[in-house]
Design an enzyme around this catalytic site. Structure first.
Site, short mmCIF file in Angstrom:
data_model
loop_
_atom_site.label_atom_id
_atom_site.label_comp_id
_atom_site.label_asym_id
_atom_site.label_seq_id
_atom_site.Cartn_x
_atom_site.Cartn_y
_atom_site.Cartn_z
N ASP A 196 -5.02 -19.85 -27.33
CA ASP A 196 -3.99 -20.12 -26.32
C ASP A 196 -4.58 -20.36 -24.94
O ASP A 196 -3.98 -21.09 -24.13
CB ASP A 196 -3.01 -18.95 -26.24
CG ASP A 196 -1.92 -19.01 -27.29
OD1 ASP A 196 -2.00 -19.89 -28.16
OD2 ASP A 196 -1.00 -18.18 -27.24
N TYR B 48 15.66 -16.20 -38.71
CA TYR B 48 14.85 -15.68 -39.82
C TYR B 48 15.25 -14.23 -40.09
O TYR B 48 15.74 -13.54 -39.19
CB TYR B 48 13.35 -15.78 -39.50
CG TYR B 48 12.96 -15.19 -38.17
CD1 TYR B 48 12.54 -13.87 -38.06
CD2 TYR B 48 13.03 -15.94 -37.00
CE1 TYR B 48 12.20 -13.31 -36.85
CE2 TYR B 48 12.68 -15.40 -35.78
CZ TYR B 48 12.26 -14.09 -35.70
OH TYR B 48 11.94 -13.55 -34.48
C1 LIG Z 1 7.29 -15.13 -30.61
C2 LIG Z 1 6.02 -15.84 -31.07
C3 LIG Z 1 5.96 -16.34 -32.37
C4 LIG Z 1 4.82 -17.02 -32.82
N1 LIG Z 1 4.78 -17.47 -34.12
C5 LIG Z 1 3.67 -18.07 -34.56
C6 LIG Z 1 3.57 -18.50 -35.93
O1 LIG Z 1 4.51 -18.36 -36.71
N2 LIG Z 1 2.41 -19.09 -36.34
C7 LIG Z 1 1.36 -19.27 -35.50
O2 LIG Z 1 0.33 -19.82 -35.94
N3 LIG Z 1 1.41 -18.90 -34.21
C8 LIG Z 1 2.53 -18.28 -33.71
N4 LIG Z 1 2.59 -17.87 -32.41
C9 LIG Z 1 1.48 -18.19 -31.51
C10 LIG Z 1 0.32 -17.18 -31.65
O3 LIG Z 1 0.80 -15.85 -31.48
C11 LIG Z 1 -0.72 -17.50 -30.57
O4 LIG Z 1 -1.03 -18.89 -30.57
C12 LIG Z 1 -2.00 -16.72 -30.85
O5 LIG Z 1 -1.73 -15.33 -30.78
C13 LIG Z 1 -3.09 -17.09 -29.85
O6 LIG Z 1 -4.19 -16.28 -30.11
P1 LIG Z 1 -5.24 -16.00 -28.99
O7 LIG Z 1 -6.27 -15.12 -29.61
O8 LIG Z 1 -5.68 -17.31 -28.38
O9 LIG Z 1 -4.46 -15.25 -27.82
P2 LIG Z 1 -3.71 -13.83 -27.88
O10 LIG Z 1 -3.22 -13.53 -29.26
O11 LIG Z 1 -2.72 -13.88 -26.75
O12 LIG Z 1 -4.85 -12.81 -27.56
C14 LIG Z 1 -5.36 -12.64 -26.25
C15 LIG Z 1 -5.73 -11.18 -26.10
O13 LIG Z 1 -6.43 -11.00 -24.87
C16 LIG Z 1 -5.96 -9.82 -24.26
N5 LIG Z 1 -6.25 -9.93 -22.83
C17 LIG Z 1 -5.61 -10.66 -21.90
N6 LIG Z 1 -6.18 -10.51 -20.71
C18 LIG Z 1 -7.22 -9.67 -20.88
C19 LIG Z 1 -8.20 -9.12 -20.01
N7 LIG Z 1 -8.25 -9.43 -18.72
N8 LIG Z 1 -9.13 -8.29 -20.54
C20 LIG Z 1 -9.12 -8.00 -21.86
N9 LIG Z 1 -8.21 -8.48 -22.74
C21 LIG Z 1 -7.28 -9.30 -22.25
C22 LIG Z 1 -4.49 -9.78 -24.59
O14 LIG Z 1 -3.99 -8.46 -24.48
C23 LIG Z 1 -4.50 -10.26 -26.04
O15 LIG Z 1 -4.71 -9.21 -26.96
C24 LIG Z 1 3.72 -17.19 -31.94
C25 LIG Z 1 3.77 -16.68 -30.63
C26 LIG Z 1 4.91 -16.02 -30.20
C27 LIG Z 1 4.94 -15.46 -28.77
#
Ligand SMILES: Cc1cc2nc3c(=O)[nH]c(=O)nc-3n(C[C@H](O)[C@H](O)[C@H](O)COP(=O)(O)OP(=O)(O)OC[C@H]3O[C@@H](n4cnc5c(N)ncnc54)[C@H](O)[C@@H]3O)c2cc1C
Length: 144
Positions: free
Chosen positions: A105, A29
């Site tokens: 996640d 990309y």
């Molecule tokens: C390279 C890459 C490309 C991607 N591309 C896409 C895409 O194009 N489209 C799409 O839909 N998804 C994409 N994803 C997936 C997407 O980023 C994740 O599925 C999404 O961010 C999950 O969100 P979440 O809130 O569950 O977890 P996260 O975004 O991981 O948020 C969890 C948060 O909790 C915090 N945390 C962890 N432990 C603690 C703690 N003990 N105390 C306090 N805070 C803590 C972390 O720092 C983080 O900020 C991609 C992921 C990657 C790695």
């Protein structure tokens, strides 16, 4: 594996493309005037662990893939080819224990190249907010 290269001439402008083939998924990309690419391989495969050998190992793995994949890997770059380990999981339900609930996640991590983990995390949040809005009991709302 992930690389960033000055965009080779045979890379179509403004395109995000993903190719699924035997042993690897390859995507690329545009980012400003460069092109980022990634290639998924098995993390434990020793051919991809040492940084200097990665380029040849990736080139061999995708040798039969359609253009411009081989020229992307071969393009000279000041950036190293980086390696990140991706783990996916789908925990067995329930994702809730008392007042603790897993969303996004934490509950159902997907590989990034599927491009929907963030979308699913937002869906989780919207559904949970709706359950909390309609159910005054937090534990019951989480369970719902
Ligand atoms: C390279 C890459 C490309 C991607 N591309 C896409 C895409 O194009 N489209 C799409 O839909 N998804 C994409 N994803 C997936 C997407 O980023 C994740 O599925 C999404 O961010 C999950 O969100 P979440 O809130 O569950 O977890 P996260 O975004 O991981 O948020 C969890 C948060 O909790 C915090 N945390 C962890 N432990 C603690 C703690 N003990 N105390 C306090 N805070 C803590 C972390 O720092 C983080 O900020 C991609 C992921 C990657 C790695």
């Amino acid at each position: 594996m992930h690389g960033t290269v000055p965009t080779p001439a045979d890379v179509p402008a403004g395109v995000y493309r993903q190719t699924w083939g035997p042993g690897a998924k390859f995507g690329f990309y545009p980012v400003r005037d460069a092109t980022c690419w990634y290639c998924t391989v098995k993390a434990s495969d020793p051919r991809f662990i040492d940084e200097p050998a990665r380029k040849d190992a990736i080139r061999a793995r995708v040798a039969t893939y359609p253009p411009p994949i081989v020229s992307l890997i071969g393009a000279p770059s000041e950036h190293p080819i980086t390696r990140a380990i991706i783990a996916t999981h789908d925990l067995e339900k329930p994702w809730v224990h008392g007042r603790i609930g897993l969303l996004g996640d934490a509950a159902h991590a997907l590989a990034p190249h599927l491009g929907q983990g963030a979308g699913q995390a937002m869906e989780d949040a919207v559904v949970l907010a709706e359950c909390l809005r309609t159910n005054p009991d937090v534990i019951a709302a989480l369970r719902e």
